[in-house]
Design an enzyme around this catalytic site. Sequence first.
Site, short mmCIF file in Angstrom:
data_model
loop_
_atom_site.label_atom_id
_atom_site.label_comp_id
_atom_site.label_asym_id
_atom_site.label_seq_id
_atom_site.Cartn_x
_atom_site.Cartn_y
_atom_site.Cartn_z
N ARG A 177 0.82 -1.21 0.00
CA ARG A 177 0.00 0.00 0.00
C ARG A 177 0.85 1.26 0.00
O ARG A 177 0.53 2.24 -0.70
CB ARG A 177 -0.92 -0.01 1.22
CG ARG A 177 -1.94 1.12 1.25
CD ARG A 177 -2.64 1.19 2.60
NE ARG A 177 -3.86 2.00 2.55
CZ ARG A 177 -4.53 2.40 3.61
NH1 ARG A 177 -4.10 2.07 4.82
NH2 ARG A 177 -5.64 3.12 3.49
N SER A 199 -7.27 6.27 -0.63
CA SER A 199 -6.90 4.87 -0.48
C SER A 199 -7.84 4.29 0.56
O SER A 199 -7.80 4.67 1.73
CB SER A 199 -5.43 4.74 -0.02
OG SER A 199 -5.14 3.40 0.32
N SER A 200 -8.73 3.40 0.13
CA SER A 200 -9.74 2.86 1.04
C SER A 200 -9.11 1.94 2.09
O SER A 200 -7.95 1.51 1.95
CB SER A 200 -10.79 2.09 0.25
OG SER A 200 -11.43 2.92 -0.69
N MET A 201 -9.86 1.65 3.13
CA MET A 201 -9.39 0.72 4.16
C MET A 201 -9.01 -0.61 3.51
O MET A 201 -9.80 -1.17 2.74
CB MET A 201 -10.48 0.49 5.21
CG MET A 201 -10.84 1.69 6.02
SD MET A 201 -12.26 1.37 7.12
CE MET A 201 -11.55 0.14 8.22
#
Length: 368
Positions: free
Chosen positions: A15, A77-79
């Site tokens: 990520r 940036s999603s969980m």
Amino acid sequence: MLTPDWAPAFAAVDRAAFLPDLMWPFDMNTGTSVAVDRSDDPDAWYAAADSNVPIVTQWDDGEHVGTGPGRVSTSSSSMPSVVYALLGTTTLDEGMNVLDVGTGTGETAGALTHRLGRGNVTTVEVDPAVSLRAAERLGAAGLFPTVVRGDGAGGHLPSAPYDRVLATVGVREIPGAWIEQTRRGGLIVAPWGTHYSNADAVARLVVGDGEASGRFTRPVEFMKLRAQRLSLPGHGEYVPAGGMAGAHTSATEITEAEFVTGRYTALPFALGLRVRDCVQAVADKRDGARPVWFYGLSDRSWACVMFRDGEEEARVWQSGPRRLWDEVEGAYRWWVGHDRPEHTRFGLTVTAGGQRAWLDDPADSWAV
């Protein structure tokens, strides 16, 4: 939820490699976003990157400057837990062709490409700058999906037909292009909801002959597809100064505890399914009083219910061609009368004629 088949992609697609130096992690406790800059505080930056929290990466469609939060978060940036739950819902097999709508940082497209290979993933992003940065980060990671700049609502016909369409943006209408570009028996997985609230749920729709239908799997909240954002007139356009005085008044026995629930509970989602063209706005509580407002989207009808601590009934004001609170209260009674159904009992069917929601049985549906 990370399923075993996605564990290798989770381990391989870092990520942090897809995040900008300046970003705004979302604090789940306070509901605020505070800037973190890698050059100023690398430890805090990497801690945020490794956390299971959403991270805003763009405000106000790129017009925002500075380190303070902007008005509207427009890329993120999603969980990780939410992303991999969505990926698990797609039930992928080797060799499948996938359309990823909403490239964002590129991390989801990277995970798909790691799993399926470069020739099997197309990712579409409407924002040119966001798309360019994602392509650069994907290339640096050795991952090469087909990166397209464009409105994801139109899909991408040159790479069709798709076995799966996965959206990481919220939608209010399932675009017809997604159905047309998906093979029969394929899946569309997308966060879907109504303008009533931000209480969306993941729709898992099986594509048939010119239609798609399926159930909702879980509650979520995503940024909305830009083409489907709501532009609501200001409060004063509905309720001019002194407008409360001429409104129709009544009372309701529904309590604040019953009605004002968390955003991930089923009630606001269900109310949105039953009350068309309406927006709910829950105000902060002050001095023991909390107003909840309702605004019509088809006209300037409005309603307000005022919950006060210690009072058995809440006062209601309504004005305009529609009695919005009466509609909402009727929808609430319907939901209670059907044993307070959770998201998974609801479904959605999309045809050329529009969208229809249903509870338990697709044959018993209504327009949404």
